[in-house]
Write a protein that holds these residues in place. Structure first.
Motif, PDB file in Angstrom:
ATOM      1  N   LEU A 240      11.173   3.324   1.684  1.00  0.00           N
ATOM      2  CA  LEU A 240      10.929   4.674   2.174  1.00  0.00           C
ATOM      3  C   LEU A 240      11.935   5.655   1.577  1.00  0.00           C
ATOM      4  O   LEU A 240      11.578   6.784   1.229  1.00  0.00           O
ATOM      5  N   ASP A 241      13.182   5.221   1.444  1.00  0.00           N
ATOM      6  CA  ASP A 241      14.194   6.103   0.853  1.00  0.00           C
ATOM      7  C   ASP A 241      13.906   6.381  -0.616  1.00  0.00           C
ATOM      8  O   ASP A 241      14.172   7.474  -1.119  1.00  0.00           O
ATOM      9  N   ARG A 242      13.361   5.390  -1.302  1.00  0.00           N
ATOM     10  CA  ARG A 242      13.070   5.549  -2.730  1.00  0.00           C
ATOM     11  C   ARG A 242      12.085   6.683  -2.970  1.00  0.00           C
ATOM     12  O   ARG A 242      12.198   7.428  -3.951  1.00  0.00           O
ATOM     13  N   TYR A 243      11.112   6.818  -2.071  1.00  0.00           N
ATOM     14  CA  TYR A 243      10.090   7.860  -2.232  1.00  0.00           C
ATOM     15  C   TYR A 243      10.291   9.018  -1.259  1.00  0.00           C
ATOM     16  O   TYR A 243       9.428   9.894  -1.154  1.00  0.00           O
ATOM     17  N   GLY A 244      11.401   9.023  -0.554  1.00  0.00           N
ATOM     18  CA  GLY A 244      11.710  10.130   0.359  1.00  0.00           C
ATOM     19  C   GLY A 244      10.727  10.257   1.498  1.00  0.00           C
ATOM     20  O   GLY A 244      10.367  11.370   1.890  1.00  0.00           O
ATOM     21  N   ALA A 245      10.297   9.120   2.058  1.00  0.00           N
ATOM     22  CA  ALA A 245       9.291   9.122   3.125  1.00  0.00           C
ATOM     23  C   ALA A 245       9.953   9.007   4.489  1.00  0.00           C
ATOM     24  O   ALA A 245      10.771   8.113   4.722  1.00  0.00           O
ATOM     25  N   GLY A 246       9.598   9.903   5.382  1.00  0.00           N
ATOM     26  CA  GLY A 246      10.096   9.876   6.749  1.00  0.00           C
ATOM     27  C   GLY A 246       9.053   9.320   7.697  1.00  0.00           C
ATOM     28  O   GLY A 246       7.857   9.569   7.545  1.00  0.00           O
TER      29      GLY A 246
ATOM     30  N   LEU B 263       5.222   8.946   6.625  1.00  0.00           N
ATOM     31  CA  LEU B 263       4.478   7.800   7.124  1.00  0.00           C
ATOM     32  C   LEU B 263       4.229   8.022   8.600  1.00  0.00           C
ATOM     33  O   LEU B 263       5.158   7.977   9.419  1.00  0.00           O
ATOM     34  N   ASN B 264       2.980   8.306   8.961  1.00  0.00           N
ATOM     35  CA  ASN B 264       2.587   8.485  10.357  1.00  0.00           C
ATOM     36  C   ASN B 264       2.144   7.136  10.934  1.00  0.00           C
ATOM     37  O   ASN B 264       1.209   6.517  10.420  1.00  0.00           O
ATOM     38  N   ILE B 265       2.818   6.697  11.993  1.00  0.00           N
ATOM     39  CA  ILE B 265       2.435   5.468  12.686  1.00  0.00           C
ATOM     40  C   ILE B 265       1.834   5.858  14.027  1.00  0.00           C
ATOM     41  O   ILE B 265       2.545   6.382  14.896  1.00  0.00           O
TER      42      ILE B 265
ATOM     43  N   VAL C  51       0.830  -1.205   0.000  1.00  0.00           N
ATOM     44  CA  VAL C  51       0.000   0.000   0.000  1.00  0.00           C
ATOM     45  C   VAL C  51       0.865   1.256   0.000  1.00  0.00           C
ATOM     46  O   VAL C  51       0.572   2.238  -0.704  1.00  0.00           O
ATOM     47  N   LEU C  52       1.947   1.249   0.782  1.00  0.00           N
ATOM     48  CA  LEU C  52       2.828   2.419   0.822  1.00  0.00           C
ATOM     49  C   LEU C  52       3.419   2.697  -0.552  1.00  0.00           C
ATOM     50  O   LEU C  52       3.461   3.845  -1.003  1.00  0.00           O
ATOM     51  N   GLU C  53       3.858   1.648  -1.225  1.00  0.00           N
ATOM     52  CA  GLU C  53       4.433   1.850  -2.558  1.00  0.00           C
ATOM     53  C   GLU C  53       3.390   2.370  -3.535  1.00  0.00           C
ATOM     54  O   GLU C  53       3.675   3.258  -4.344  1.00  0.00           O
ATOM     55  N   ILE C  54       2.174   1.846  -3.448  1.00  0.00           N
ATOM     56  CA  ILE C  54       1.102   2.313  -4.333  1.00  0.00           C
ATOM     57  C   ILE C  54       0.803   3.785  -4.076  1.00  0.00           C
ATOM     58  O   ILE C  54       0.718   4.598  -5.009  1.00  0.00           O
ATOM     59  N   CYS C  55       0.652   4.143  -2.792  1.00  0.00           N
ATOM     60  CA  CYS C  55       0.290   5.523  -2.445  1.00  0.00           C
ATOM     61  C   CYS C  55       1.380   6.504  -2.855  1.00  0.00           C
ATOM     62  O   CYS C  55       1.108   7.530  -3.500  1.00  0.00           O
ATOM     63  N   TYR C  56       2.624   6.206  -2.499  1.00  0.00           N
ATOM     64  CA  TYR C  56       3.706   7.131  -2.819  1.00  0.00           C
ATOM     65  C   TYR C  56       3.948   7.222  -4.313  1.00  0.00           C
ATOM     66  O   TYR C  56       4.278   8.285  -4.838  1.00  0.00           O
ATOM     67  N   LYS C  57       3.776   6.109  -5.009  1.00  0.00           N
ATOM     68  CA  LYS C  57       3.963   6.128  -6.464  1.00  0.00           C
ATOM     69  C   LYS C  57       2.865   6.948  -7.133  1.00  0.00           C
ATOM     70  O   LYS C  57       3.105   7.612  -8.154  1.00  0.00           O
ATOM     71  N   CYS C  58       1.665   6.921  -6.565  1.00  0.00           N
ATOM     72  CA  CYS C  58       0.564   7.726  -7.117  1.00  0.00           C
ATOM     73  C   CYS C  58       0.738   9.208  -6.838  1.00  0.00           C
ATOM     74  O   CYS C  58       0.163  10.044  -7.537  1.00  0.00           O
TER      75      CYS C  58
ATOM     76  N   LYS D  87      14.977  10.255   9.047  1.00  0.00           N
ATOM     77  CA  LYS D  87      14.810  11.676   9.365  1.00  0.00           C
ATOM     78  C   LYS D  87      15.257  12.583   8.218  1.00  0.00           C
ATOM     79  O   LYS D  87      14.852  13.743   8.136  1.00  0.00           O
ATOM     80  N   HIS D  88      16.106  12.059   7.329  1.00  0.00           N
ATOM     81  CA  HIS D  88      16.590  12.874   6.202  1.00  0.00           C
ATOM     82  C   HIS D  88      15.591  12.910   5.052  1.00  0.00           C
ATOM     83  O   HIS D  88      15.767  13.685   4.115  1.00  0.00           O
ATOM     84  N   ASN D  89      14.547  12.088   5.102  1.00  0.00           N
ATOM     85  CA  ASN D  89      13.553  12.045   4.023  1.00  0.00           C
ATOM     86  C   ASN D  89      12.497  13.125   4.248  1.00  0.00           C
ATOM     87  O   ASN D  89      11.854  13.162   5.308  1.00  0.00           O
TER      88      ASN D  89
END
Length: 345
Positions: A125-131, A164-166, A75-82, A157-159
């Motif tokens: 996460l690094d691929r899509y720059g997600a922190g 991504l809020n957990i 789901v994360l990959e789908i959302c960030y890719k969209c 933290k660098h993304n």
């Protein structure tokens, strides 16, 4: 027996290299098509149904949770890719602490495993720059879990491109209570006055300093052979320093402390103290497993334009083919909303 055989054959076909290539190409084409329309900036998932999925498929509960994590990675990959910028997931409720002790221990152990898996899947996460951000009451997290939380946050933290809020451990009521307390503190704490040369603290400090110097001078005079001359000089100095005919010194007026007007508190004021204050408004709320309630999740963030979807599929089953109809419906509603808000010609 024949159904089991057909199931294995079906899985073998779908996992074959040609089938995987076709599916991957179809996904890329579909996501590229979806990106031509408006994309939600904030999507929340209430991941429900891991244990039920494990029970239905006669596998261990922990295996159901592992499959749930794999669904989250998809789901994360789908959302960030969209193009979705913020994904918020409900990982652990504060109410879960009311469960039996052994169950809470099991859930905490599972939390460590999931956080460790996030670290291991850091390339996604690094691929899509997600922190990663962990939202909730940190003081309730057991000491043996905190290092895993901090490691996951530190790793990303660098993304800065996505989030991504957990939510762990979290309830909306606790979040709103915390936001209201912070707002009360903001409006009842006296503003800090600048440390000017004529401030009360500086005046007090100066008086104490002068008294200390006077005491030191007096002790030196007592030991000096010219005490009389010094007294005369001091007397003359005091006489010439103050003119009896001069007007009395005017004391500096004390400034009254002004608190912020509580009438200025708005929804935006409270929102600025919530866990998601820096996130865009919630566009889509999704809950799986067929349960039609929010269960104390994102109650403040759900607003009049938030689209809420309750799906019958269990969380480990959730994938692109469940997300596409949701995204298409959201885009259609956004189009209707823009048509309604645009001025009529």
């Amino acid at each position: 027996m024949s159904d089991l055989y057909l199931s294995h054959v079906r899985n073998w076909i779908w996992k074959s290299p040609p089938a995987e290539w076709v599916m991957r190409s179809a996904r890329e084409l579909l996501i590229g098509t979806l990106k031509q329309g408006p994309i939600p900036q904030h999507v929340a998932f209430e991941m429900d149904g891991n244990r039920r999925f494990a029970k239905n498929h006669k596998i261990e509960t922990i295996e159901g949770h592992h499959l749930g994590f794999e669904a989250l990675a998809r789901v994360l990959e789908i959302c960030y890719k969209c193009g979705v910028k913020v994904v918020t997931v409900y990982a652990f409720s504060i109410e879960n602490f009311n469960r039996p002790k052994h169950e809470v221990s099991g859930l905490m152990a599972m939390a460590k495993v999931k956080l460790e898996q996030l670290v291991q899947h850091g390339e996604l996460l690094d691929r899509y720059g997600a922190g990663i951000r962990v939202l909730g009451q940190r003081d309730l997290i057991p000491d043996d879990v905190l290092p895993y939380v901090d490691r996951a946050i530190e790793m990303t933290k660098h993304n800065k491109d996505a989030v991504l809020n957990i939510c762990f451990p979290y309830t909306s009521r606790a979040e709103m209570t915390s936001a209201i307390k912070a707002t009360v503190d903001e409006y009842t704490t006296s503003p800090r006055l600048p440390n000017t040369p004529f401030s009360q603290s500086r005046i007090t400090q100066k008086i104490r300093s002068n008294r200390s110097k006077k005491s030191d001078t007096s002790s030196l005079r007592d030991s000096s052979p010219e005490n009389g001359k010094s007294d005369v000089d001091d007397s003359m100095s005091s006489t010439t320093a103050l003119d009896p005919d001069s007007p009395p010194l005017q004391s500096t007026p004390v400034k009254t402390v002004k608190f912020q007007n509580p009438e200025t508190i708005t929804a935006e004021t409270i929102n600025s103290h919530t866990y998601t204050a820096e996130c865009p408004p919630l566009d889509i709320f999704i809950r799986t497993s067929g349960v039609t309630r929010l269960s104390d999740f994102m109650l403040w963030q759900c607003h009049e334009n938030t689209q809420i979807f309750f799906l019958k599929c269990l969380w480990p089953e959730f994938d692109l083919w469940h997300f596409v109809p949701i995204l298409l419906e959201w885009q259609w509603r956004q189009k209707k909303l823009l048509e309604k808000e645009s001025p009529r010609k």
